[in-house]
Design a protein around this motif. Sequence first.
Motif, PDB file in Angstrom:
ATOM      1  N   MET A 208     -69.073 -43.408 -99.075  1.00  0.00           N
ATOM      2  CA  MET A 208     -69.690 -44.730 -98.912  1.00  0.00           C
ATOM      3  C   MET A 208     -71.040 -44.640 -98.205  1.00  0.00           C
ATOM      4  O   MET A 208     -71.955 -45.410 -98.502  1.00  0.00           O
ATOM      5  N   MET A 209     -71.172 -43.697 -97.289  1.00  0.00           N
ATOM      6  CA  MET A 209     -72.410 -43.576 -96.543  1.00  0.00           C
ATOM      7  C   MET A 209     -73.585 -43.210 -97.455  1.00  0.00           C
ATOM      8  O   MET A 209     -74.688 -43.742 -97.324  1.00  0.00           O
ATOM      9  N   GLN A 210     -73.334 -42.312 -98.407  1.00  0.00           N
ATOM     10  CA  GLN A 210     -74.407 -41.896 -99.309  1.00  0.00           C
ATOM     11  C   GLN A 210     -74.875 -43.040-100.197  1.00  0.00           C
ATOM     12  O   GLN A 210     -76.082 -43.226-100.397  1.00  0.00           O
ATOM     13  N   ILE A 211     -73.943 -43.812-100.734  1.00  0.00           N
ATOM     14  CA  ILE A 211     -74.347 -44.891-101.630  1.00  0.00           C
ATOM     15  C   ILE A 211     -75.071 -45.998-100.874  1.00  0.00           C
ATOM     16  O   ILE A 211     -75.965 -46.656-101.420  1.00  0.00           O
ATOM     17  N   LEU A 212     -74.756 -46.197 -99.603  1.00  0.00           N
ATOM     18  CA  LEU A 212     -75.510 -47.153 -98.791  1.00  0.00           C
ATOM     19  C   LEU A 212     -76.963 -46.704 -98.642  1.00  0.00           C
ATOM     20  O   LEU A 212     -77.887 -47.526 -98.718  1.00  0.00           O
ATOM     21  N   ARG A 213     -77.165 -45.409 -98.448  1.00  0.00           N
ATOM     22  CA  ARG A 213     -78.532 -44.892 -98.343  1.00  0.00           C
ATOM     23  C   ARG A 213     -79.275 -45.047 -99.662  1.00  0.00           C
ATOM     24  O   ARG A 213     -80.470 -45.349 -99.685  1.00  0.00           O
ATOM     25  N   VAL A 214     -78.572 -44.826-100.764  1.00  0.00           N
ATOM     26  CA  VAL A 214     -79.191 -44.981-102.082  1.00  0.00           C
ATOM     27  C   VAL A 214     -79.623 -46.432-102.299  1.00  0.00           C
ATOM     28  O   VAL A 214     -80.761 -46.706-102.705  1.00  0.00           O
ATOM     29  N   ILE A 215     -78.739 -47.370-102.020  1.00  0.00           N
ATOM     30  CA  ILE A 215     -79.065 -48.784-102.225  1.00  0.00           C
ATOM     31  C   ILE A 215     -80.192 -49.206-101.287  1.00  0.00           C
ATOM     32  O   ILE A 215     -81.091 -49.967-101.678  1.00  0.00           O
ATOM     33  N   SER A 216     -80.165 -48.708-100.058  1.00  0.00           N
ATOM     34  CA  SER A 216     -81.251 -48.992 -99.123  1.00  0.00           C
ATOM     35  C   SER A 216     -82.587 -48.556 -99.697  1.00  0.00           C
ATOM     36  O   SER A 216     -83.571 -49.303 -99.664  1.00  0.00           O
ATOM     37  N   ARG A 217     -82.619 -47.354-100.240  1.00  0.00           N
ATOM     38  CA  ARG A 217     -83.873 -46.828-100.787  1.00  0.00           C
ATOM     39  C   ARG A 217     -84.330 -47.631-102.000  1.00  0.00           C
ATOM     40  O   ARG A 217     -85.515 -47.912-102.173  1.00  0.00           O
ATOM     41  N   LEU A 218     -83.382 -48.023-102.851  1.00  0.00           N
ATOM     42  CA  LEU A 218     -83.734 -48.767-104.054  1.00  0.00           C
ATOM     43  C   LEU A 218     -84.193 -50.191-103.742  1.00  0.00           C
ATOM     44  O   LEU A 218     -84.973 -50.774-104.503  1.00  0.00           O
ATOM     45  N   LEU A 219     -83.735 -50.748-102.628  1.00  0.00           N
ATOM     46  CA  LEU A 219     -84.161 -52.086-102.223  1.00  0.00           C
ATOM     47  C   LEU A 219     -85.491 -52.072-101.484  1.00  0.00           C
ATOM     48  O   LEU A 219     -86.143 -53.110-101.363  1.00  0.00           O
ATOM     49  N   ASP A 220     -85.886 -50.919-100.997  1.00  0.00           N
ATOM     50  CA  ASP A 220     -87.133 -50.810-100.251  1.00  0.00           C
ATOM     51  C   ASP A 220     -88.312 -50.830-101.230  1.00  0.00           C
ATOM     52  O   ASP A 220     -88.135 -50.768-102.449  1.00  0.00           O
ATOM     53  N   TYR A 221     -89.510 -50.881-100.678  1.00  0.00           N
ATOM     54  CA  TYR A 221     -90.712 -50.921-101.509  1.00  0.00           C
ATOM     55  C   TYR A 221     -90.780 -49.686-102.396  1.00  0.00           C
ATOM     56  O   TYR A 221     -90.585 -48.564-101.922  1.00  0.00           O
TER      57      TYR A 221
ATOM     58  N   LEU B 258     -89.467 -55.377 -88.560  1.00  0.00           N
ATOM     59  CA  LEU B 258     -88.521 -56.442 -88.261  1.00  0.00           C
ATOM     60  C   LEU B 258     -87.108 -55.911 -88.455  1.00  0.00           C
ATOM     61  O   LEU B 258     -86.780 -55.366 -89.510  1.00  0.00           O
ATOM     62  N   PRO B 259     -86.248 -56.080 -87.466  1.00  0.00           N
ATOM     63  CA  PRO B 259     -84.935 -55.418 -87.493  1.00  0.00           C
ATOM     64  C   PRO B 259     -83.978 -55.942 -88.548  1.00  0.00           C
ATOM     65  O   PRO B 259     -83.023 -55.258 -88.913  1.00  0.00           O
ATOM     66  N   ASP B 260     -84.213 -57.163 -89.051  1.00  0.00           N
ATOM     67  CA  ASP B 260     -83.268 -57.716 -90.023  1.00  0.00           C
ATOM     68  C   ASP B 260     -83.664 -57.423 -91.467  1.00  0.00           C
ATOM     69  O   ASP B 260     -83.086 -57.993 -92.397  1.00  0.00           O
ATOM     70  N   TYR B 261     -84.621 -56.526 -91.667  1.00  0.00           N
ATOM     71  CA  TYR B 261     -85.008 -56.099 -93.008  1.00  0.00           C
ATOM     72  C   TYR B 261     -83.820 -55.371 -93.640  1.00  0.00           C
ATOM     73  O   TYR B 261     -83.302 -54.394 -93.093  1.00  0.00           O
ATOM     74  N   ILE B 262     -83.344 -55.850 -94.772  1.00  0.00           N
ATOM     75  CA  ILE B 262     -82.084 -55.364 -95.329  1.00  0.00           C
ATOM     76  C   ILE B 262     -82.058 -53.866 -95.577  1.00  0.00           C
ATOM     77  O   ILE B 262     -81.060 -53.206 -95.228  1.00  0.00           O
ATOM     78  N   PRO B 263     -83.086 -53.243 -96.176  1.00  0.00           N
ATOM     79  CA  PRO B 263     -83.031 -51.777 -96.334  1.00  0.00           C
ATOM     80  C   PRO B 263     -82.857 -51.039 -95.011  1.00  0.00           C
ATOM     81  O   PRO B 263     -82.116 -50.049 -94.944  1.00  0.00           O
ATOM     82  N   LEU B 264     -83.527 -51.501 -93.961  1.00  0.00           N
ATOM     83  CA  LEU B 264     -83.365 -50.897 -92.637  1.00  0.00           C
ATOM     84  C   LEU B 264     -81.936 -51.086 -92.131  1.00  0.00           C
ATOM     85  O   LEU B 264     -81.311 -50.153 -91.616  1.00  0.00           O
ATOM     86  N   PHE B 265     -81.401 -52.286 -92.283  1.00  0.00           N
ATOM     87  CA  PHE B 265     -80.049 -52.557 -91.812  1.00  0.00           C
ATOM     88  C   PHE B 265     -79.026 -51.697 -92.552  1.00  0.00           C
ATOM     89  O   PHE B 265     -78.058 -51.213 -91.958  1.00  0.00           O
ATOM     90  N   LEU B 266     -79.234 -51.470 -93.838  1.00  0.00           N
ATOM     91  CA  LEU B 266     -78.323 -50.614 -94.607  1.00  0.00           C
ATOM     92  C   LEU B 266     -78.395 -49.169 -94.131  1.00  0.00           C
ATOM     93  O   LEU B 266     -77.380 -48.460 -94.104  1.00  0.00           O
ATOM     94  N   GLU B 267     -79.590 -48.716 -93.748  1.00  0.00           N
ATOM     95  CA  GLU B 267     -79.721 -47.369 -93.189  1.00  0.00           C
ATOM     96  C   GLU B 267     -78.930 -47.254 -91.891  1.00  0.00           C
ATOM     97  O   GLU B 267     -78.301 -46.229 -91.613  1.00  0.00           O
ATOM     98  N   PHE B 268     -78.974 -48.302 -91.092  1.00  0.00           N
ATOM     99  CA  PHE B 268     -78.183 -48.324 -89.863  1.00  0.00           C
ATOM    100  C   PHE B 268     -76.693 -48.253 -90.192  1.00  0.00           C
ATOM    101  O   PHE B 268     -75.945 -47.474 -89.603  1.00  0.00           O
ATOM    102  N   LEU B 269     -76.246 -49.056 -91.149  1.00  0.00           N
ATOM    103  CA  LEU B 269     -74.831 -49.061 -91.519  1.00  0.00           C
ATOM    104  C   LEU B 269     -74.383 -47.700 -92.031  1.00  0.00           C
ATOM    105  O   LEU B 269     -73.228 -47.305 -91.827  1.00  0.00           O
ATOM    106  N   ALA B 270     -75.287 -46.979 -92.671  1.00  0.00           N
ATOM    107  CA  ALA B 270     -74.939 -45.678 -93.242  1.00  0.00           C
ATOM    108  C   ALA B 270     -74.673 -44.621 -92.180  1.00  0.00           C
ATOM    109  O   ALA B 270     -74.282 -43.501 -92.506  1.00  0.00           O
TER     110      ALA B 270
END
Length: 244
Positions: free
Chosen positions: A1-14, A110-122
């Motif tokens: 699960m941790m890897q796919i969170l990082r993948v989604i974070s990256r895909l949601l980022d710029y 900004l801390p609530d940026y979703i890609p950043l938050f997903l990286e934290f969750l990962a």
Amino acid sequence: MMQILRVISRLLDYPTADVAAHQAEIQQMIAESPLKPALRETLAQFVTRRAALPLLDWQAEYDGMFERGRSLGLWLFEHVHGESRDRGQAMVDLVALYRKAGLELSQHELPDYIPLFLEFLATQGDDNARGWLDDMSHILALLQVRLEKRESDYAVLFSALLSLANADLDMRDLREQVAGEKRDDTREALDKAWEEEEVKFGAETESSCESGVRRPSESQRRDLDVPLNWVGFDAVPADQAVRS
């Protein structure tokens, strides 16, 4: 699960050239993820399609989708508190959480940026990450449905996050709600928004182009037992968070 969170974070980022350059590794992570087969396939197709686009075209589409108007903004508290004072305090609390976990942000981040938050969750282990995702599931669902309405393939990223959260939501009601929304990315809507006073929370810009420090530090602990509800993602029902 941790890897796919990082993948989604990256895909949601710029968008950057990294996605195309590392497409094979990304596809492998998707194939090995706990997502259901049909969702894995759709996500893999998203990566293939996006990686094949000219980068400037992808970036232009991204800007038009996520940087125009607020309804598809990738900042969690925008969909909960809007521009109220409560958002500022929520930002302060989230920064304190990141620091406790060993993550320092730049002054532009900004801390609530979703890609950043997903990286934290990962970095927090499966159970904690799943709990956080479930806690913010109504925001993720709102973004998914709005993207579906615009016929954007980015919707699959939020569908994947909801699947990881095992969220139990009535998407039919949400789709009915969103169907009646007015778009906020039209020229008229944007002109009206620019007339309003700008509010900032300790950051000079909200642009996702800022690189900042978006990746948790090596010292950040996994399975940090963080209370799931203090952030207040559910402070405002989704229907009340919509501003046409």
